[in-house]
Design a protein around this motif. Structure first.
Motif, PDB file in Angstrom:
ATOM      1  N   GLU A 129       1.001  -1.265   0.040  1.00  0.00           N
ATOM      2  CA  GLU A 129       0.090   0.068   0.669  1.00  0.00           C
ATOM      3  C   GLU A 129       0.424   1.330  -0.458  1.00  0.00           C
ATOM      4  OE1 GLU A 129      -2.885  -0.224   3.434  1.00  0.00           O
ATOM      5  OE2 GLU A 129      -4.164  -0.712   2.110  1.00  0.00           O
TER       6      GLU A 129
ATOM      7  N   ALA B 245       2.775   1.745  -3.067  1.00  0.00           N
ATOM      8  CA  ALA B 245       1.531   2.027  -4.599  1.00  0.00           C
ATOM      9  C   ALA B 245       1.377   3.467  -4.315  1.00  0.00           C
ATOM     10  CB  ALA B 245       0.432   1.311  -4.217  1.00  0.00           C
ATOM     11  N   ASP B 246       1.597   4.147  -3.323  1.00  0.00           N
ATOM     12  CA  ASP B 246       0.708   5.731  -2.540  1.00  0.00           C
ATOM     13  C   ASP B 246       2.229   6.451  -3.106  1.00  0.00           C
ATOM     14  OD1 ASP B 246      -1.567   5.151  -1.324  1.00  0.00           O
ATOM     15  OD2 ASP B 246      -1.412   4.621   0.284  1.00  0.00           O
TER      16      ASP B 246
ATOM     17  N   ASN C 208      -3.343   3.496  -8.255  1.00  0.00           N
ATOM     18  CA  ASN C 208      -4.479   3.628  -7.699  1.00  0.00           C
ATOM     19  C   ASN C 208      -4.458   2.514  -7.704  1.00  0.00           C
ATOM     20  OD1 ASN C 208      -6.640   3.668  -6.548  1.00  0.00           O
ATOM     21  ND2 ASN C 208      -7.657   5.067  -9.182  1.00  0.00           N
ATOM     22  N   LEU C 209      -4.778   2.138  -6.253  1.00  0.00           N
ATOM     23  CA  LEU C 209      -5.067   0.294  -6.535  1.00  0.00           C
ATOM     24  C   LEU C 209      -6.316   0.234  -6.890  1.00  0.00           C
ATOM     25  CD1 LEU C 209      -2.512  -0.575  -3.250  1.00  0.00           C
ATOM     26  CD2 LEU C 209      -2.109  -1.140  -5.550  1.00  0.00           C
TER      27      LEU C 209
ATOM     28  N   PHE D 238      -8.389  -2.962  -4.612  1.00  0.00           N
ATOM     29  CA  PHE D 238      -7.035  -3.114  -4.362  1.00  0.00           C
ATOM     30  C   PHE D 238      -7.678  -3.254  -2.728  1.00  0.00           C
ATOM     31  CE2 PHE D 238      -6.302  -5.060  -8.948  1.00  0.00           C
ATOM     32  CZ  PHE D 238      -6.253  -6.242  -9.072  1.00  0.00           C
ATOM     33  N   LYS D 239      -7.479  -2.053  -2.781  1.00  0.00           N
ATOM     34  CA  LYS D 239      -7.211  -1.182  -1.592  1.00  0.00           C
ATOM     35  C   LYS D 239      -7.972  -1.430  -0.652  1.00  0.00           C
ATOM     36  CE  LYS D 239      -5.364   2.635   0.526  1.00  0.00           C
ATOM     37  NZ  LYS D 239      -5.046   3.886   0.400  1.00  0.00           N
TER      38      LYS D 239
END
Length: 64
Positions: A21, A24-25, A30-31, A34-35
């Motif tokens: 996470e 990716a941030d 943009n997950l 999936f987030k």
């Protein structure tokens, strides 16, 4: 010993999910959906930790 190993594995799984996470941030990826899945995994790991603590407490009481 086995219980401690299992707990370490649970922590490691939660750590990996959180790391993905954060990466990716940082990369502005943009997950999306999936987030939510990652958050569920982390919550599941927290519940596992609580369950293991209860089991440990019960086993400790039986030994004493």
């Amino acid at each position: 010993m086995k219980l401690e190993s299992f707990v370490a594995e649970e922590y490691l799984t939660a750590l990996h999910v959180k790391l993905v996470e954060l990466m990716a941030d940082d990369a502005k990826i943009n997950l999306g959906h999936f987030k939510a899945v990652f958050e569920w995994i982390i919550e599941d790991e927290r519940r596992h930790k609580q369950i293991l603590k209860i089991i440990e407490d019960l086993l400790t009481k039986r030994v004493n």
